[in-house]
Design an enzyme around this catalytic site. Structure first.
Site, mmCIF file in Angstrom:
data_model
loop_
_atom_site.group_PDB
_atom_site.id
_atom_site.type_symbol
_atom_site.label_atom_id
_atom_site.label_comp_id
_atom_site.label_asym_id
_atom_site.label_seq_id
_atom_site.Cartn_x
_atom_site.Cartn_y
_atom_site.Cartn_z
ATOM 1 N N LYS A 218 26.038 43.646 40.221
ATOM 2 C CA LYS A 218 24.823 43.953 39.442
ATOM 3 C C LYS A 218 24.319 42.703 38.727
ATOM 4 O O LYS A 218 25.123 41.963 38.150
ATOM 5 C CB LYS A 218 25.133 45.029 38.396
ATOM 6 C CG LYS A 218 25.409 46.384 39.000
ATOM 7 C CD LYS A 218 25.634 47.419 37.929
ATOM 8 C CE LYS A 218 25.993 48.730 38.597
ATOM 9 N NZ LYS A 218 26.826 49.580 37.781
ATOM 10 N N LYS B 211 43.338 41.009 51.444
ATOM 11 C CA LYS B 211 43.127 42.449 51.294
ATOM 12 C C LYS B 211 41.645 42.761 51.024
ATOM 13 O O LYS B 211 41.060 43.654 51.628
ATOM 14 C CB LYS B 211 43.983 42.917 50.117
ATOM 15 C CG LYS B 211 43.944 44.385 49.869
ATOM 16 C CD LYS B 211 44.933 44.727 48.766
ATOM 17 C CE LYS B 211 44.678 46.140 48.270
ATOM 18 N NZ LYS B 211 45.527 46.465 47.125
ATOM 19 N N PHE B 212 41.029 41.971 50.136
ATOM 20 C CA PHE B 212 39.631 42.245 49.809
ATOM 21 C C PHE B 212 38.690 41.868 50.940
ATOM 22 O O PHE B 212 37.649 42.489 51.129
ATOM 23 C CB PHE B 212 39.228 41.553 48.496
ATOM 24 C CG PHE B 212 39.571 42.396 47.307
ATOM 25 C CD1 PHE B 212 40.876 42.444 46.830
ATOM 26 C CD2 PHE B 212 38.624 43.176 46.682
ATOM 27 C CE1 PHE B 212 41.219 43.241 45.762
ATOM 28 C CE2 PHE B 212 38.953 43.992 45.615
ATOM 29 C CZ PHE B 212 40.257 44.025 45.144
ATOM 30 N N GLU C 63 46.070 28.801 43.806
ATOM 31 C CA GLU C 63 45.174 29.920 44.146
ATOM 32 C C GLU C 63 44.874 30.707 42.874
ATOM 33 O O GLU C 63 45.783 31.141 42.158
ATOM 34 C CB GLU C 63 45.795 30.843 45.203
ATOM 35 C CG GLU C 63 44.831 31.986 45.537
ATOM 36 C CD GLU C 63 45.151 32.718 46.824
ATOM 37 O OE1 GLU C 63 45.938 32.207 47.643
ATOM 38 O OE2 GLU C 63 44.596 33.815 47.010
ATOM 39 N N ASP D 78 35.961 38.390 42.111
ATOM 40 C CA ASP D 78 35.203 39.604 41.801
ATOM 41 C C ASP D 78 33.709 39.315 41.881
ATOM 42 O O ASP D 78 33.219 38.405 41.213
ATOM 43 C CB ASP D 78 35.567 40.103 40.400
ATOM 44 C CG ASP D 78 37.009 40.595 40.348
ATOM 45 O OD1 ASP D 78 37.346 41.525 41.100
ATOM 46 O OD2 ASP D 78 37.801 40.025 39.571
ATOM 47 N N ASP E 8 32.431 37.670 50.212
ATOM 48 C CA ASP E 8 31.732 38.517 51.186
ATOM 49 C C ASP E 8 30.417 39.040 50.598
ATOM 50 O O ASP E 8 29.878 40.020 51.080
ATOM 51 C CB ASP E 8 32.632 39.668 51.672
ATOM 52 C CG ASP E 8 33.121 40.557 50.548
ATOM 53 O OD1 ASP E 8 32.967 40.173 49.373
ATOM 54 O OD2 ASP E 8 33.652 41.651 50.835
HETATM 55 C C1 LIG Z 1 38.320 40.875 44.259
HETATM 56 S S1 LIG Z 1 39.969 40.462 43.884
HETATM 57 C C2 LIG Z 1 40.460 39.427 45.247
HETATM 58 C C3 LIG Z 1 41.945 39.328 45.366
HETATM 59 C C4 LIG Z 1 42.436 38.464 46.545
HETATM 60 N N1 LIG Z 1 42.031 37.084 46.399
HETATM 61 C C5 LIG Z 1 41.941 39.010 47.859
HETATM 62 O O1 LIG Z 1 41.045 38.381 48.468
HETATM 63 O O2 LIG Z 1 42.434 40.053 48.281
HETATM 64 C C6 LIG Z 1 39.760 39.266 42.594
HETATM 65 C C7 LIG Z 1 41.048 38.985 41.846
HETATM 66 O O3 LIG Z 1 40.824 37.952 40.902
HETATM 67 C C8 LIG Z 1 41.528 38.262 39.707
HETATM 68 N N2 LIG Z 1 40.844 37.538 38.620
HETATM 69 C C9 LIG Z 1 39.556 37.688 38.229
HETATM 70 N N3 LIG Z 1 39.268 36.846 37.234
HETATM 71 C C10 LIG Z 1 40.412 36.134 36.991
HETATM 72 C C11 LIG Z 1 40.741 35.114 36.061
HETATM 73 N N4 LIG Z 1 39.836 34.662 35.200
HETATM 74 N N5 LIG Z 1 41.981 34.610 36.085
HETATM 75 C C12 LIG Z 1 42.910 35.074 36.968
HETATM 76 N N6 LIG Z 1 42.662 36.043 37.873
HETATM 77 C C13 LIG Z 1 41.416 36.571 37.883
HETATM 78 C C14 LIG Z 1 41.444 39.776 39.613
HETATM 79 O O4 LIG Z 1 42.477 40.319 38.816
HETATM 80 C C15 LIG Z 1 41.565 40.188 41.064
HETATM 81 O O5 LIG Z 1 42.916 40.424 41.439
#
Ligand SMILES: C[S@@+](CC[C@H](N)C(=O)[O-])C[C@H]1O[C@@H](n2cnc3c(N)ncnc32)[C@H](O)[C@@H]1O
Length: 236
Positions: A147, A213-214, A68, A143, A179
């Site tokens: 934008k 969570k997201f 993951e 993420d 989403d």
């Molecule tokens: C919007 S959050 C979603 C977290 C979780 N999957 C959820 O659905 O609750 C996106 C996560 O991806 C991580 N992330 C973004 N780019 C990443 C990368 N290149 N390598 C590792 N983690 C990354 C961020 O730190 C963040 O915790």
């Protein structure tokens, strides 16, 4: 690309992404999370050395392996690892408080089939994971960078999918969820143009996946959810 091994073995150097898919934020850690990172790190983490990781030695067995990327607070990994003790789970995350949260839960539940890597997935995939070593990869709610001028920061880009193709075994799977409708469209466009992946039929259905969570946050804001599944081709 799919037949290659790790960069070091090809005598090539690591190519950092010109722009990261995450904002550089340390976040606030609770004292318990800080302590977990100090004391539980050696037990549950994988530190990146040089060359490919020996996953069979790390988990001390042969098993199906799921990665993951961007696991956030790790709740989806926990639920899946609990439900499938016969599988091994790897998680990559850059956000240290989320890692601390997961480590605390791992110790509390005594789960042994999860290992955590702190770092940028782009770098970890290039440098550390052997080709092909994963039965499945899941990326839930990456993420969204909504934008337009930030779309280049989105994780799912053709070059990243090239890397995933190398790491996922032929016949293995890739499961993405978002989403944001326009990110879902981008994911479909990138994956559908990639010879290494074929769409799986249950696209759009939110099945066999813990709520994250997201996802819950998006639902509170009235967002829809797009689950997108792909199979790694056996002949590319
Ligand atoms: C919007 S959050 C979603 C977290 C979780 N999957 C959820 O659905 O609750 C996106 C996560 O991806 C991580 N992330 C973004 N780019 C990443 C990368 N290149 N390598 C590792 N983690 C990354 C961020 O730190 C963040 O915790």
């Amino acid at each position: 690309m799919a037949n290659s091994i790790t960069l070091e073995e090809r005598g090539e150097s690591f190519q950092p992404r010109p722009i990261t898919s995450f904002a550089r934020r340390e976040g606030r850690m609770t004292p318990a999370q800080k302590k977990a990172l100090e004391h539980l790190w050696p037990r549950y983490s994988i530190d990146l050395g040089t060359g490919p990781l020996n996953l069979a030695a790390i988990f001390n067995r042969q098993a199906e392996r799921i990665l993951e990327i961007g696991f956030g607070n790790g709740e989806s990994l926990l639920q899946q690892a609990r439900a499938a003790p016969e599988r091994d789970f790897l998680g990559i995350e850059v956000y240290r408080p989320g890692i601390g949260h997961l480590l605390l839960r791992l110790k509390a539940e005594g789960l042994e089939n999860i290992r955590v890597i702190h770092g940028d997935a782009w770098e970890v995939l290039q440098r550390a994971l052997p080709n092909p070593s994963l039965d499945g990869v899941q990326i839930f709610f990456p993420d969204p960078w909504p934008k337009k001028r930030h779309h280049k920061r989105r994780l799912i880009q053709p070059s990243f999918v090239d890397l995933l193709e190398c790491k996922i075994k032929p016949g293995g799977w890739l499961h993405l969820a978002t989403d944001w409708q326009d990110y879902a469209e981008q994911i479909k466009a990138v994956l559908n143009q990639h010879a290494g992946f074929n769409p799986l039929a249950n696209e759009g259905q939110s099945t066999q996946r813990p709520c994250t969570k997201f996802e819950a946050r998006g639902q509170q804001q009235g967002h829809g959810v797009w689950d997108l599944r792909f199979k790694r081709s056996v002949d590319s």
